[in-house]
Motif scaffolding. Structure first.
Motif, short mmCIF file in Angstrom:
data_model
loop_
_atom_site.label_atom_id
_atom_site.label_comp_id
_atom_site.label_asym_id
_atom_site.label_seq_id
_atom_site.Cartn_x
_atom_site.Cartn_y
_atom_site.Cartn_z
N ARG A 217 11.44 18.52 44.51
CA ARG A 217 11.39 18.44 43.04
C ARG A 217 10.19 19.76 42.60
NH1 ARG A 217 9.90 12.45 41.26
NH2 ARG A 217 8.46 12.90 43.04
N ARG B 2 12.20 22.98 43.01
CA ARG B 2 13.02 23.40 41.84
C ARG B 2 12.35 23.48 40.57
NH1 ARG B 2 18.07 19.68 43.83
NH2 ARG B 2 18.06 20.19 45.87
N ALA C 196 13.62 15.62 33.83
CA ALA C 196 14.32 16.87 34.07
C ALA C 196 15.43 16.97 32.86
CB ALA C 196 15.14 16.83 35.14
N TYR D 42 4.81 15.17 39.73
CA TYR D 42 5.42 15.16 41.16
C TYR D 42 4.55 15.51 42.00
CZ TYR D 42 9.72 15.96 38.21
OH TYR D 42 11.03 15.80 37.51
N LEU E 16 17.33 20.22 39.17
CA LEU E 16 16.26 19.16 39.21
C LEU E 16 16.71 17.60 38.72
CD1 LEU E 16 13.20 18.52 39.58
CD2 LEU E 16 12.74 19.27 37.48
N LEU F 149 18.97 16.29 41.36
CA LEU F 149 18.11 15.70 42.44
C LEU F 149 17.29 14.19 41.91
CD1 LEU F 149 16.59 15.58 44.97
CD2 LEU F 149 14.63 17.05 43.91
N GLU F 150 16.75 14.27 40.44
CA GLU F 150 16.25 13.14 40.02
C GLU F 150 17.24 11.96 40.03
OE1 GLU F 150 14.35 13.47 36.35
OE2 GLU F 150 12.49 14.01 37.33
N THR G 122 18.28 10.57 43.27
CA THR G 122 17.22 9.56 43.74
C THR G 122 16.76 8.46 43.12
OG1 THR G 122 15.55 11.67 44.12
CG2 THR G 122 14.27 9.61 43.93
#
Length: 263
Positions: free
Chosen positions: A63, A66, A131, A190, A253, A256-257, A260
């Motif tokens: 994170r 990115r 994000a 983060y 990002l 990715l969030e 997750t």
């Protein structure tokens, strides 16, 4: 906001000493600061027992990588027109004095600082910092940049140029300040507590790299396009490219969030 004081001082030095002597004066001041730092600062201040390897920095939490990409191109987008193209255009084409340009840029930076300081409360970052918000805040910056670029490219009535630039730069500053504040909140969220200095340092290294790239683009685009309105328009189009890349980083990002969260 303190950077704004630097713009005031820069305009004063250019108006009174000229470019060469202003740089010599700044070099002398920096030399004095170096001597004072060597004489009075503790030798081991801020020094780690082990220097981090480059691999450790590059293999930072995904994170952060990115977010750093988005930060690099965000700040590059500002300096792509603000660092060189805008002040040279104001002097060359609108015939502003160096003192007026310095004062205008200083007031913009001071105002930007106040907006950024107020942004956490105004935006409710603790509740809405993620994000998805970053994608929106970055993408919306394209509006004033492309609007001003189109105005200059289409050679609209020159009487509108100065008011449009002031209004566009003001809108850009407000949106940019909110975006930057959101970035700063996310990098701390983060970062793990034991490595926060190293990870934030990596992130701000990306910030400085973006400013370097933006400044280079600002000078090159302005000159290659022939200066004047065409030169500043070229800088703004370069800024728009940086913003698209920054938005892309924010979208990566976001993906990715989301992955997750599903996991």
């Amino acid at each position: 906001t303190l950077k704004g004081a630097g713009f005031f001082l820069g305009g004063l030095l250019l108006a009174t000493l000229g470019f060469r002597d202003a740089n010599l004066a700044m070099a002398a001041t920096l030399a004095l600061a170096l001597v004072v730092s060597l004489a009075f600062l503790p030798r081991a201040m801020g020094k780690r027992k082990e220097a981090p390897r480059w691999r450790e920095l590059w293999q930072a939490e995904p994170r952060i990588r990115r977010l750093s990409w988005a930060r690099l191109f965000l700040f590059g987008s500002r300096d792509a027109w603000f660092a060189i193209g805008l002040p040279v255009f104001l002097v060359e084409s609108l015939e502003w004095s160096q003192a007026s340009v310095g004062a205008f840029l200083a007031l913009w930076v001071v105002g930007y600082g106040f907006v950024q300081a107020s942004a956490p409360k105004l935006l409710g970052l603790a509740r809405r910092a993620d994000a998805r918000a970053l994608v929106g805040w970055t993408g919306i910056l394209l509006a004033p940049v492309l609007g001003l670029a189109a105005l200059l490219h289409l050679a609209v009535d020159p009487g509108w140029t100065a008011p449009a630039l002031i209004a566009g730069l003001g809108l850009f500053g407000v949106l940019f300040a909110g975006n930057s504040s959101l970035h700063s909140y996310l990098i701390l969220r983060y970062s793990e507590s034991e490595d926060v200095a190293m990870r934030v340092g990596f992130y701000y290294m990306a910030n400085a790299t973006g400013r370097l790239f933006g400044t280079l683009v600002s000078g090159l685009a302005y000159q290659l396009a022939g200066g004047g309105a065409a030169g500043l328009a070229a800088c703004l189009f370069g800024s728009a490219v940086f913003l698209v890349l920054s938005t892309w980083g924010a979208q990566r990002l976001l993906r990715l969030e989301s992955a997750t969260a599903r996991a």
